[in-house]
Write an enzyme that holds these catalytic residues in place. Structure first.
Site, PDB file in Angstrom:
ATOM      1  N   LYS A  12       0.818  -1.218   0.000  1.00 27.74           N
ATOM      2  CA  LYS A  12       0.000   0.000   0.000  1.00 27.74           C
ATOM      3  C   LYS A  12       0.860   1.281   0.000  1.00 27.74           C
ATOM      4  O   LYS A  12       2.071   1.217   0.261  1.00 27.74           O
ATOM      5  CB  LYS A  12      -0.914  -0.029   1.228  1.00 27.74           C
ATOM      6  CG  LYS A  12      -2.003  -1.117   1.159  1.00 27.74           C
ATOM      7  CD  LYS A  12      -2.904  -1.028   2.396  1.00 27.74           C
ATOM      8  CE  LYS A  12      -4.085  -1.978   2.325  1.00 27.74           C
ATOM      9  NZ  LYS A  12      -4.949  -1.844   3.538  1.00 27.74           N
ATOM     10  N   TYR A  52     -12.619  -1.949  -3.559  1.00 27.32           N
ATOM     11  CA  TYR A  52     -13.072  -2.099  -2.170  1.00 27.32           C
ATOM     12  C   TYR A  52     -14.594  -2.058  -2.049  1.00 27.32           C
ATOM     13  O   TYR A  52     -15.113  -1.744  -0.974  1.00 27.32           O
ATOM     14  CB  TYR A  52     -12.443  -1.022  -1.286  1.00 27.32           C
ATOM     15  CG  TYR A  52     -11.069  -1.375  -0.748  1.00 27.32           C
ATOM     16  CD1 TYR A  52     -10.844  -2.574  -0.054  1.00 27.32           C
ATOM     17  CD2 TYR A  52      -9.996  -0.505  -0.881  1.00 27.32           C
ATOM     18  CE1 TYR A  52      -9.591  -2.883   0.472  1.00 27.32           C
ATOM     19  CE2 TYR A  52      -8.744  -0.804  -0.352  1.00 27.32           C
ATOM     20  CZ  TYR A  52      -8.548  -2.003   0.327  1.00 27.32           C
ATOM     21  OH  TYR A  52      -7.309  -2.304   0.858  1.00 27.32           O
ATOM     22  N   THR A  94      -5.472  -6.751  10.905  1.00 27.47           N
ATOM     23  CA  THR A  94      -5.755  -5.487  10.207  1.00 27.47           C
ATOM     24  C   THR A  94      -5.159  -4.296  10.956  1.00 27.47           C
ATOM     25  O   THR A  94      -4.560  -3.406  10.353  1.00 27.47           O
ATOM     26  CB  THR A  94      -7.283  -5.305  10.061  1.00 27.47           C
ATOM     27  OG1 THR A  94      -7.819  -6.466   9.434  1.00 27.47           O
ATOM     28  CG2 THR A  94      -7.621  -4.082   9.238  1.00 27.47           C
ATOM     29  N   ARG A 105       2.517  -6.454   9.042  1.00 30.27           N
ATOM     30  CA  ARG A 105       1.838  -5.286   9.621  1.00 30.27           C
ATOM     31  C   ARG A 105       2.406  -4.904  10.979  1.00 30.27           C
ATOM     32  O   ARG A 105       2.467  -3.717  11.319  1.00 30.27           O
ATOM     33  CB  ARG A 105       0.335  -5.549   9.690  1.00 30.27           C
ATOM     34  CG  ARG A 105      -0.334  -5.413   8.319  1.00 30.27           C
ATOM     35  CD  ARG A 105      -1.739  -5.930   8.314  1.00 30.27           C
ATOM     36  NE  ARG A 105      -2.491  -5.477   7.140  1.00 30.27           N
ATOM     37  CZ  ARG A 105      -3.695  -5.925   6.827  1.00 30.27           C
ATOM     38  NH1 ARG A 105      -4.294  -6.827   7.587  1.00 30.27           N
ATOM     39  NH2 ARG A 105      -4.316  -5.473   5.755  1.00 30.27           N
ATOM     40  N   ASN A 115      -1.842   0.327   6.937  1.00 27.15           N
ATOM     41  CA  ASN A 115      -1.327  -0.952   7.451  1.00 27.15           C
ATOM     42  C   ASN A 115      -0.486  -1.724   6.435  1.00 27.15           C
ATOM     43  O   ASN A 115      -0.340  -2.936   6.520  1.00 27.15           O
ATOM     44  CB  ASN A 115      -2.471  -1.791   8.024  1.00 27.15           C
ATOM     45  CG  ASN A 115      -3.549  -2.069   6.995  1.00 27.15           C
ATOM     46  OD1 ASN A 115      -3.375  -1.792   5.814  1.00 27.15           O
ATOM     47  ND2 ASN A 115      -4.654  -2.640   7.438  1.00 27.15           N
ATOM     48  N   HIS A 118      -2.207  -5.299   1.594  1.00 28.70           N
ATOM     49  CA  HIS A 118      -3.523  -5.919   1.397  1.00 28.70           C
ATOM     50  C   HIS A 118      -3.308  -7.370   0.988  1.00 28.70           C
ATOM     51  O   HIS A 118      -2.350  -7.681   0.285  1.00 28.70           O
ATOM     52  CB  HIS A 118      -4.296  -5.207   0.267  1.00 28.70           C
ATOM     53  CG  HIS A 118      -5.485  -5.995  -0.211  1.00 28.70           C
ATOM     54  ND1 HIS A 118      -6.711  -5.914   0.418  1.00 28.70           N
ATOM     55  CD2 HIS A 118      -5.618  -6.921  -1.198  1.00 28.70           C
ATOM     56  CE1 HIS A 118      -7.553  -6.754  -0.191  1.00 28.70           C
ATOM     57  NE2 HIS A 118      -6.913  -7.371  -1.172  1.00 28.70           N
ATOM     58  N   GLU A 129      -9.776 -10.465  -7.511  1.00 30.46           N
ATOM     59  CA  GLU A 129      -8.809  -9.386  -7.286  1.00 30.46           C
ATOM     60  C   GLU A 129      -7.614  -9.482  -8.236  1.00 30.46           C
ATOM     61  O   GLU A 129      -7.087  -8.459  -8.687  1.00 30.46           O
ATOM     62  CB  GLU A 129      -8.338  -9.396  -5.827  1.00 30.46           C
ATOM     63  CG  GLU A 129      -9.454  -9.011  -4.864  1.00 30.46           C
ATOM     64  CD  GLU A 129      -9.023  -8.937  -3.415  1.00 30.46           C
ATOM     65  OE1 GLU A 129      -9.844  -8.518  -2.582  1.00 30.46           O
ATOM     66  OE2 GLU A 129      -7.866  -9.294  -3.094  1.00 30.46           O
TER      67      GLU A 129
HETATM   68  N1  UDP Z   1      -9.709  -0.131   7.465  1.00 32.07           N
HETATM   69  C1  UDP Z   1      -9.774   1.102   8.083  1.00 32.07           C
HETATM   70  N2  UDP Z   1     -10.466   1.214   9.255  1.00 32.07           N
HETATM   71  C2  UDP Z   1     -11.105   0.158   9.838  1.00 32.07           C
HETATM   72  C3  UDP Z   1     -11.042  -1.093   9.194  1.00 32.07           C
HETATM   73  C4  UDP Z   1     -10.347  -1.203   8.015  1.00 32.07           C
HETATM   74  O1  UDP Z   1      -9.207   2.064   7.606  1.00 32.07           O
HETATM   75  O2  UDP Z   1     -11.716   0.329  10.899  1.00 32.07           O
HETATM   76  C5  UDP Z   1      -8.969  -0.263   6.208  1.00 32.07           C
HETATM   77  C6  UDP Z   1      -7.644  -0.966   6.375  1.00 32.07           C
HETATM   78  O3  UDP Z   1      -6.696  -0.354   5.519  1.00 32.07           O
HETATM   79  C7  UDP Z   1      -7.939  -2.378   5.917  1.00 32.07           C
HETATM   80  C8  UDP Z   1      -8.948  -2.122   4.796  1.00 32.07           C
HETATM   81  O4  UDP Z   1      -9.734  -1.035   5.277  1.00 32.07           O
HETATM   82  O5  UDP Z   1      -6.780  -3.036   5.487  1.00 32.07           O
HETATM   83  C9  UDP Z   1      -9.866  -3.267   4.464  1.00 32.07           C
HETATM   84  O6  UDP Z   1     -10.490  -3.716   5.655  1.00 32.07           O
HETATM   85  P1  UDP Z   1     -10.592  -5.270   5.987  1.00 32.07           P
HETATM   86  O7  UDP Z   1     -11.514  -5.402   7.136  1.00 32.07           O
HETATM   87  O8  UDP Z   1     -10.928  -6.015   4.733  1.00 32.07           O
HETATM   88  O9  UDP Z   1      -9.122  -5.632   6.498  1.00 32.07           O
HETATM   89  P2  UDP Z   1      -7.974  -6.504   5.828  1.00 32.07           P
HETATM   90  O10 UDP Z   1      -8.629  -7.599   5.025  1.00 32.07           O
HETATM   91  O11 UDP Z   1      -7.158  -5.565   4.977  1.00 32.07           O
HETATM   92  O12 UDP Z   1      -7.174  -7.033   6.991  1.00 32.07           O
HETATM   93 MG    MG Z   2     -10.108  -7.513   3.612  1.00 32.99          MG
END
Ligand code: UDP
Ligand code: MG
Length: 136
Positions: A12, A52, A94, A105, A115, A118, A129
């Site tokens: 990212k 997204y 996450t 992370r 973070n 992805h 994807e």
């Molecule tokens: N994200 C955020 N705030 C939150 C949860 C998620 O900004 O409270 C962002 C974060 O960058 C995350 C992305 O949204 O990686 C997608 O969320 P997801 O729950 O799919 O997490 P991931 O699969 O990336 O662990």
């Molecule tokens: Mg996700």
């Protein structure tokens, strides 16, 4: 059961901005992932919104799409046995604060939004994807 899979990984903007992309690629390779495809690109906000889309009702959706399109990213196809789950494990939680030691992370993540990486969350989503970034 072990099966050869592919998953989509994105380094990212926060990580690319800090020139961590090669270091993160090395971590994947060391852990046995083969980087089948990789490209550094910057996407438009409208593309981030498509990518997204599953999160469109979430309060963080707009910021997330602004962020993903804010600077260069590295999109990669990673291949390994059980690649989807193995990548999720290597990425960590996450929120970097909750990510286990040794995960990407935990090592590089700045905050829940910045973070660093992805990773696809299922084999089915991985296909969608991968096709999103690497239509040939
Ligand atoms: N994200 C955020 N705030 C939150 C949860 C998620 O900004 O409270 C962002 C974060 O960058 C995350 C992305 O949204 O990686 C997608 O969320 P997801 O729950 O799919 O997490 P991931 O699969 O990336 O662990
Ligand atoms: Mg996700």
């Amino acid at each position: 059961m072990n099966k050869l899979e592919q998953t989509l990984s994105i380094i990212k903007p926060d990580a690319v901005e800090r020139n961590l992309d090669n270091e993160i690629k090395e971590i994947f390779k060391k852990k046995g992932f083969v980087i089948k495809k990789a490209k550094k690109i910057q996407i438009e906000k409208t593309e981030a919104e498509k990518f997204y889309k599953v999160h469109e009702t979430k309060p963080f959706y707009n910021d997330l799409c602004n962020y993903l399109s804010s600077g260069p990213i590295v999109a990669m196809v990673l291949e390994k046995e059980n690649a989807v789950l193995e990548n999720r494990k290597l990425m960590g939680a996450t929120n970097p604060k909750d990510a286990k030691e040794g995960t990407i992370r935990e090592k590089y993540g700045i905050s829940i939004d910045k973070n660093s990486v992805h990773g696809s969350d299922s084999v089915e989503n991985a296909k969608v994807e991968i096709n999103f970034f690497f239509k040939d």
